[in-house]
Enzyme design. Structure first.
Site, PDB file in Angstrom:
ATOM      1  CD  GLN A   1       8.449 -44.001  10.110  1.00 47.82           C
ATOM      2  OE1 GLN A   1       9.316 -44.316  10.905  1.00 47.82           O
ATOM      3  NE2 GLN A   1       8.642 -44.007   8.799  1.00 47.82           N
TER       4      GLN A   1
ATOM      5  CB  VAL B   1      15.682 -55.394   8.294  1.00 47.33           C
ATOM      6  CG1 VAL B   1      15.071 -54.803   9.539  1.00 47.33           C
ATOM      7  CG2 VAL B   1      15.240 -54.628   7.054  1.00 47.33           C
TER       8      VAL B   1
ATOM      9  CG  HIS C   1      13.889 -43.901  10.403  1.00 54.63           C
ATOM     10  ND1 HIS C   1      14.437 -45.008   9.823  1.00 54.63           N
ATOM     11  CD2 HIS C   1      14.933 -43.278  11.028  1.00 54.63           C
ATOM     12  CE1 HIS C   1      15.729 -45.064  10.058  1.00 54.63           C
ATOM     13  NE2 HIS C   1      16.054 -44.018  10.789  1.00 54.63           N
TER      14      HIS C   1
ATOM     15  CB  ALA D   1      12.566 -54.045  13.366  1.00 55.40           C
TER      16      ALA D   1
ATOM     17  NE  ARG E   1      11.289 -40.373   6.176  1.00 60.36           N
ATOM     18  CZ  ARG E   1      10.986 -41.595   5.831  1.00 60.36           C
ATOM     19  NH1 ARG E   1      10.677 -41.873   4.585  1.00 60.36           N
ATOM     20  NH2 ARG E   1      10.990 -42.562   6.725  1.00 60.36           N
TER      21      ARG E   1
HETATM   22  C1  FA5 Z   1      11.283 -46.458   7.244  1.00 60.49           C
HETATM   23  O1  FA5 Z   1      11.101 -45.321   7.675  1.00 60.49           O
HETATM   24  C2  FA5 Z   1      11.882 -47.558   8.063  1.00 60.49           C
HETATM   25  N1  FA5 Z   1      12.439 -46.995   9.254  1.00 60.49           N
HETATM   26  C3  FA5 Z   1      10.837 -48.599   8.357  1.00 60.49           C
HETATM   27  C4  FA5 Z   1      11.389 -49.853   8.919  1.00 60.49           C
HETATM   28  C5  FA5 Z   1      11.415 -50.038  10.278  1.00 60.49           C
HETATM   29  C6  FA5 Z   1      11.884 -50.862   8.060  1.00 60.49           C
HETATM   30  C7  FA5 Z   1      11.951 -51.213  10.827  1.00 60.49           C
HETATM   31  C8  FA5 Z   1      12.392 -52.011   8.586  1.00 60.49           C
HETATM   32  C9  FA5 Z   1      12.437 -52.177   9.941  1.00 60.49           C
HETATM   33  P1  FA5 Z   1       9.927 -46.007   5.067  1.00 60.49           P
HETATM   34  O2  FA5 Z   1      10.645 -44.795   4.650  1.00 60.49           O
HETATM   35  O3  FA5 Z   1       9.453 -46.923   3.988  1.00 60.49           O
HETATM   36  O4  FA5 Z   1      10.811 -46.873   6.065  1.00 60.49           O
HETATM   37  O5  FA5 Z   1       8.652 -45.558   5.939  1.00 60.49           O
HETATM   38  C10 FA5 Z   1       7.859 -46.485   6.632  1.00 60.49           C
HETATM   39  C11 FA5 Z   1       6.376 -46.110   6.503  1.00 60.49           C
HETATM   40  O6  FA5 Z   1       6.211 -44.734   6.941  1.00 60.49           O
HETATM   41  C12 FA5 Z   1       5.880 -46.110   5.067  1.00 60.49           C
HETATM   42  O7  FA5 Z   1       5.444 -47.403   4.704  1.00 60.49           O
HETATM   43  C13 FA5 Z   1       4.729 -45.126   5.134  1.00 60.49           C
HETATM   44  O8  FA5 Z   1       3.578 -45.759   5.653  1.00 60.49           O
HETATM   45  C14 FA5 Z   1       5.222 -44.121   6.140  1.00 60.49           C
HETATM   46  N2  FA5 Z   1       5.821 -42.951   5.459  1.00 60.49           N
HETATM   47  C15 FA5 Z   1       7.052 -42.842   4.948  1.00 60.49           C
HETATM   48  N3  FA5 Z   1       7.263 -41.635   4.416  1.00 60.49           N
HETATM   49  C16 FA5 Z   1       6.109 -40.950   4.587  1.00 60.49           C
HETATM   50  C17 FA5 Z   1       5.668 -39.638   4.231  1.00 60.49           C
HETATM   51  N4  FA5 Z   1       6.474 -38.785   3.649  1.00 60.49           N
HETATM   52  N5  FA5 Z   1       4.401 -39.283   4.562  1.00 60.49           N
HETATM   53  C18 FA5 Z   1       3.589 -40.162   5.214  1.00 60.49           C
HETATM   54  N6  FA5 Z   1       3.932 -41.390   5.571  1.00 60.49           N
HETATM   55  C19 FA5 Z   1       5.173 -41.795   5.262  1.00 60.49           C
END
Ligand code: FA5
Length: 331
Positions: free
Chosen positions: A214, A257, A174, A299, A200
């Site tokens: 992201q 968070v 991330h 964040a 990932r």
């Molecule tokens: C995170 O990666 C956290 N780092 C986000 C965060 C940042 C939370 C700061 C709080 C504070 P998550 O795994 O849910 O969280 O991913 C965040 C966003 O990335 C998702 O809502 C989605 O829009 C995108 N995302 C996640 N995994 C994938 C994937 N495999 N393919 C495409 N988009 C993705």
């Protein structure tokens, strides 16, 4: 022999002046450059002349031939410009080749829109490395070695890379490690977004890729509240999707968070999660060395591919990276 060549040069120059048509010029060419011309005979007979003169006559003779050929070409161009072109292999009637103009990838377009929306809200843009230490990807974000949350981000580890402290390197899962890097090197106030690639080790489907972008966001200042987080993200969503978009916040868990939420957009009859967010956890501030108790922050981390899907009605995320021009040319 040398005298003869000089005389020939004078005659040829004089003769050229009275060539007023192409046939005149062709006749001049035969006379001075033809196979039976005096110049050709001199050059052909060079092997029979005295050794002491051979080199000089050869040089002068060839130089004269080159000069006369150039004079012929220039004169021909003057008399009948198209004649010279007809002799060349250039075909002016061939249809031109279409110039193909490239365009920006739909995800790049979306990233630019996101950056523009946050710039107008006072956020700066920062970047961080895609190959990251586990310290920044996990530890500094309150995700220790044995924390179950590490399972949430199936990780691609880089085997060979390990520093003297035994820390390992990975492809960042991330963009949140850049939060830790920024707080480590800067004092508040901070308002920054961080666009970048993440990786990932997970199976792909219509809404999940194994590599995706992201955009991280971080705001740290005195007395920031959850209302600031919601206000910022609502404003952002309105700028990107329009005023009528339905937005939903739900509780979610991220170790860095407290409290944590996810935000979804109503799309094609269902809610699609586009980001995770929350108030920066006190332990993250502690690890970054922030001690002021009045400091708080929020964040978020969003997926631009998911946002592009909503904006352009795309039903499968894998289309973005399949390099199919029939798809890409539509944007
Ligand atoms: C995170 O990666 C956290 N780092 C986000 C965060 C940042 C939370 C700061 C709080 C504070 P998550 O795994 O849910 O969280 O991913 C965040 C966003 O990335 C998702 O809502 C989605 O829009 C995108 N995302 C996640 N995994 C994938 C994937 N495999 N393919 C495409 N988009 C993705």
């Amino acid at each position: 022999m040398l005298e003869k060549l000089k005389k020939l040069e004078k005659q040829a120059n004089l003769g050229l002046k009275s060539c007023n048509s192409v046939p005149d010029l062709e006749e001049w060419k035969i006379k001075f450059l033809g196979r039976k011309s005096e110049l050709s005979l001199i050059l052909k007979d060079i092997k029979n002349i005295d050794v002491s003169l051979k080199k000089e006559v050869g040089m002068l003779g060839n130089k004269l031939r080159i000069e006369l050929e150039a004079l012929y070409n220039d004169h021909l161009e003057r008399l009948e410009p198209s004649k010279k072109e007809q002799n060349s292999s250039l075909d002016h009637f061939l249809p031109g080749r279409e110039v193909k103009v490239g365009k920006l990838h739909p995800v790049t377009q979306t990233l630019r829109e996101i950056k523009k929306a946050f710039s107008s809200l006072g956020f700066q843009v920062a970047e961080g490395p895609e190959i990251e230490w586990d310290k920044y990807n996990f530890d500094m974000l309150n995700i220790p070695e044995d924390h179950p949350a590490r399972d949430m981000w199936d990780t691609m580890w880089i085997d060979e890379k390990m520093n003297s402290n035994g820390e390992k390197m990975l492809l960042r899962t991330h963009t949140s490690p850049v939060q830790a890097r920024i707080m480590e090197s800067q004092d508040p106030p901070i308002r920054v977004i961080v666009p970048g690639k993440c990786y990932r080790y997970e199976a792909t489907d219509a809404t999940h890729e194994w590599h995706f972008y992201q955009v991280e966001g971080l705001a740290v200042d005195k007395n920031l509240t959850f209302a600031d987080l919601k206000g910022t993200l609502y404003e952002f969503a309105k700028k990107i999707f329009g005023n009528d978009t339905k937005i939903r916040f739900r509780c979610d868990y991220f170790p860095f968070v407290e409290p944590g939420v996810d935000m979804s957009i109503f799309w094609e009859g269902k809610w699609l999660e586009i980001l995770g967010a929350g108030m920066v956890h006190p332990k993250v501030f502690e690890k970054a060395g922030y001690t002021d108790p009045n400091i708080s922050g929020f964040a978020f981390g969003m997926g631009p591919e998911r946002i592009a899907m909503i904006k352009h009605n795309i039903d499968d995320i894998r289309l973005f990276y399949s390099n199919d021009l029939r798809f890409l040319n539509q944007f």
